[in-house]
Every structure is written in C-alpha cells, then in structure tokens.
Scaffold this motif. Sequence first.
Motif, PDB file in Angstrom:
ATOM      1  N   LYS A   1     -16.528  -1.686   7.705  1.00  0.00           N
ATOM      2  CA  LYS A   1     -15.455  -1.249   6.657  1.00  0.00           C
ATOM      3  C   LYS A   1     -15.471  -1.684   5.320  1.00  0.00           C
TER       4      LYS A   1
ATOM      5  N   LYS B   1      -4.409  11.165   4.340  1.00  0.00           N
ATOM      6  CA  LYS B   1      -4.918  11.238   2.956  1.00  0.00           C
ATOM      7  C   LYS B   1      -4.291  10.072   1.990  1.00  0.00           C
TER       8      LYS B   1
ATOM      9  N   HIS C   1       0.902  -1.248   0.055  1.00  0.00           N
ATOM     10  CA  HIS C   1       0.013  -0.166  -0.062  1.00  0.00           C
ATOM     11  C   HIS C   1       0.880   1.193   0.130  1.00  0.00           C
TER      12      HIS C   1
ATOM     13  N   GLN D   1      -5.383   2.613   0.712  1.00  0.00           N
ATOM     14  CA  GLN D   1      -5.920   1.407   1.381  1.00  0.00           C
ATOM     15  C   GLN D   1      -7.139   1.982   2.288  1.00  0.00           C
ATOM     16  N   PRO D   2      -8.413   2.348   1.553  1.00  0.00           N
ATOM     17  CA  PRO D   2      -9.598   2.808   2.311  1.00  0.00           C
ATOM     18  C   PRO D   2     -10.025   2.239   3.346  1.00  0.00           C
ATOM     19  N   ARG D   3      -9.569   0.831   3.530  1.00  0.00           N
ATOM     20  CA  ARG D   3     -10.241   0.036   4.462  1.00  0.00           C
ATOM     21  C   ARG D   3      -9.022   0.022   5.820  1.00  0.00           C
ATOM     22  N   TYR D   4      -8.335   0.929   5.829  1.00  0.00           N
ATOM     23  CA  TYR D   4      -7.202   0.745   7.116  1.00  0.00           C
ATOM     24  C   TYR D   4      -8.133   0.806   8.448  1.00  0.00           C
TER      25      TYR D   4
ATOM     26  N   ARG E   1      -5.604   6.793   3.021  1.00  0.00           N
ATOM     27  CA  ARG E   1      -7.165   6.599   2.419  1.00  0.00           C
ATOM     28  C   ARG E   1      -7.176   6.285   1.042  1.00  0.00           C
ATOM     29  N   GLU E   2      -6.435   7.206   0.457  1.00  0.00           N
ATOM     30  CA  GLU E   2      -6.210   6.608  -0.969  1.00  0.00           C
ATOM     31  C   GLU E   2      -5.759   5.137  -1.243  1.00  0.00           C
TER      32      GLU E   2
END
Length: 467
Positions: A467, A419, A91, A425-428, A422-423
């Motif tokens: 999530k 930010k 990631h 690995q949105p499912r962090y 999030r880009e």
Amino acid sequence: MATQLGADSHPLRVAVIGSGPAAFYAVEHLLKQINLVVEVDMFDRLPTPFGLVRGGVAPDHAKIKTVTKAYTQIASHPRFRFYGNVEFGQHLKLTDFREHYHQILYATGAQTDRRMGIPGEDLAGSHPATEFVAWYNGHPDYSDLKFDLTQECAAVVGVGNVAIDVARILCRTVDELKQTDIADYALEALSQSKIKEVYLLGRRGPAQAAFTNPEIKEVGEMQDADVFTLANEVELDDLSKAALATSADRSLIKKVEILQGYATRQPSGKSRQLTVRFLVSPVELFGDEQGRMTKMKLVKNVLVASETGSLNAKATGQFEELPVSLVFRSVGYRGVPLPEVPFHERWGVILNEKGRVIDPDTKQPRVGEYTTGWIKRGPSGVIGTNKPDSVETATCMLDDVEQGAVLQPIQPEWDCVEKLVRERQPRYCTFADWLKLDELELSRGKAAGRPRLKFTNVAEMLTALNK
Ligand code: NAP
C-alpha cells in the motif's frame, strides 16, 4: 411512499469506531436481526482489528485470544466492512459520520492509564503498566519504548489481573516467552533481563485483591520463579474475616487460601522471586541526580470500614523503603475523550445512559450516537463482560430505530463512504488486508519456530500489503 429504514433497499447504516470485543459483540447483535437490514462499517486507527485482544491480552494467554475466531466469523458477513488505518477525528470527523450513517457507535476502550498521584511518579524507571503491556504486545504506538531491564528489583503497583500479567512476563524464562506471540524486540530485551526480584504491591488485604484465582494460581507454577507472600500480611484482620464469612463469593475464600499457601513456601532455588505484598501503598519515589529512580517509600496500611461497608486502606505512620529502580503502576486503565463527543472527565468514560450518548447541556440523548465497552462503563470485567454490555447498547439502538430517532444522513450509500475514505486516507486497510497480514504473521512465526511473529509498526504492515 418512502421506503422504510431497514428494508433491503434502505438498510440501516451503522458506523462503529473501534474494533475490540465490545465493538464485535454489538455488531453481532445488530447483524443477526431478522426483520431489519443493517450494514456495518467498522473503523480502527490501526490497520489491525481486535483492540486489547491483540494489544492487551498477555502473550502467554494464547487460549484467550482464540475469541478472534468468532470475531472473524462476524466480519465475514456480507454487510460488514472494515476500514483500518482510519482515525476518527483525523481522517473522518463527526460531521462526516453524521452525513453518512444513521447511527454511530463508539467502542474505543480505555487507552491510557490512571496515575498514583505521588511525588517522583515521573522519574525515569517509573512507567504505566499499560505502556509496558502495549510494548510487549507489539502495539505500533509503543514499539519504540525502552524499559531498563538491567535493574535487579522491580515493583508493580496494584493487584489486578494486569499487574499479574506484568509480573508474570517479567518472571518468565526466555523458553517460556518463545512459545508465545510476544513482540520480537520484547523477547530480545527480556532475554537480556537482569531482574531477579519482583514485588506486587496491594494497598488493601488479600481478601480485597482484584486478581482472579486462576491468575494468582498460575504465578505459583512458573518455570524459574518462586512466589511468596508475607505471613503477617496474608493473615486476615477482623473486618475481612467478617466480610468473608458473610460473602456469597466462595472463590474469595479460595483466593485467600492460595495467598496464605504462598507464605509457607520455601525458596526452591529458582532464579527469580515474586513477592506479593499487601496493606502497603507507595507514597514517594526517589531518584538520583540524573532523575533515575533509585527507591520507593511505602506506608503500611490498615483496613477501615467505610459508610457503605466497603473496606478501605488507611495509612498508618509506619514506613519502609523498597530498593526498586523499575516500577510499573497498574492501578487501572482510563478512557481518552474523542473529538466532539461528550466525556465525563472524572469517570474517564463517554457520558451515556445504557449506551445512549448524553448531551451534557440538555441531559438528553444525542440522536444516533451510542457507546459500548470500557469507554462506556470504565475498565472492568473480562472479555465476555462486553457481550451483555454491548447487547444493552445495541438494544437501545434498535429501539431508537423503531421510534424513528436516527440521524438523517445525506449520503447513506456504502460506496459514498468508500469514496470519502479513499480520498482522506488512501492507505486504508480492509478486513481482507488484515487476513493477509494475519497469514503473513503466522508464516513468519512458523519460520522462526514461534506461534506468530507480529508486525509491530504501521509502515511495515502497509509495505507488506503493497500500500
Ligand atoms: P483492576 O482489576 O481494577 O485492578 C486495579 C488495581 O489497582 C486494584 O488492585 C486496585 O486496588 C489498585 N489501585 C487502584 N488505585 C490504586 C492506588 N492509588 N494505589 C495503589 N493501588 C491502587 O484493573 P486492571 O488490573 O487494570 O484490570 C482491568 C480489567 O481487565 C479487570 O476487570 C481485569 O480482571 C481484566 N483483565 C483480565 C485478565 C484476565 O482475565 N486474565 C487480564 C488482564 C485484565 P483497590 O482494589 O484497593 O482499588
């Protein structure tokens, strides 16, 4: 005039890769600095923190796991963030970290096993102990593994504390296991286990066994398994006697006494039997036409003194066969290289000096990169051993800050990292997410009459977190 690094408006930004004990002890040292404002972001490829405390410490050693309370306290610091379910090299790459942090600390532990290097090692029924340990502890990468517990005889190669853990888990009763946080599927599989005999195999003698005294004593007190040693194997040879006589380590004498005591025990009618053997090495594993292990060939060893004075195992020409069809090699963990990070292949560690990562070409420290724990020093010591090890690394980090030898990130602000994560690995998962999972595991455990019912796959964890 530029603001000094470590001032309130210009904090030292540190990324920590891995979230086991070594990672937390380093963070604790960094965050307690009085004259330096430090912000720490900790990354783990799993949604859950704590490394081997969650995935390695035996489930029936609940007390050891209470160290996570101290780690949770450290994580509650306002300048600490956790990014779980985010993998280094996948990631976020090394260049991303260099663009966002002044310092990067690798604390990824030792994630694989050493091999015995004998024929038949890859037969079905022969497993690394590390995988069995990760499986019974509910590690998501290992939860799908299958171990054939329909066999009656199993062997564990090696006589360290991991070998003892594996042997103990194989010998425990369902009642004993139910009182632990062992993975539910492992409890189910072990409750059907047909195993009656377990052998622990040490290549050297009782005075050289790597396990510690409380651990070898504990196996002598299991509910439904007897423990034995063979009198001729626990009788000390002259070299060991001489070594013991001059050793300052009194616990060694006690260890030998405990092992000699087991040779005098009589069978008490318990359903399982654990035999701790010494001075034997597996030389080959044999299988049937289906590639299933059927037996193990052992060679008898004698001890010889090396030039440095240590006592090594030397094979004799005497062999024996052990009718075991399940074997766990427990001959040590091994570190796994990280993408773009210098690695010493033979030692299985990140190339470093006192925790500063070393460039293999220039032999100089790589600015801003550090390491701690098992990936720094190799797989040795107990949880507490990581504290001084991490303080050593953190001290180098602080010295380098003073010298101005840090990375020059272009976007050091914490919200820029958030930010980016999030880009990619949105499912962090955050530390608050982990606290929620923790609570859910405890309440699921309560409902099942167990101390904890672990989530054992990532999808399940993410669903529970919406999530
Ligand atoms: P370890 O303590 O280094 O033990 C490894 C064992 O494997 C030794 O008995 C070693 O024998 C043997 N071995 C190595 N290569 C072999 C070969 N080719 N053939 C046969 N035997 C071989 O490692 P570990 O058990 O994986 O434990 C790792 C660390 O975690 C240790 O420091 C341990 O104390 C710690 N730990 C602690 C606990 C606890 O506190 N309860 C629990 C688990 C782990 P030689 O001595 O002859 O090399």
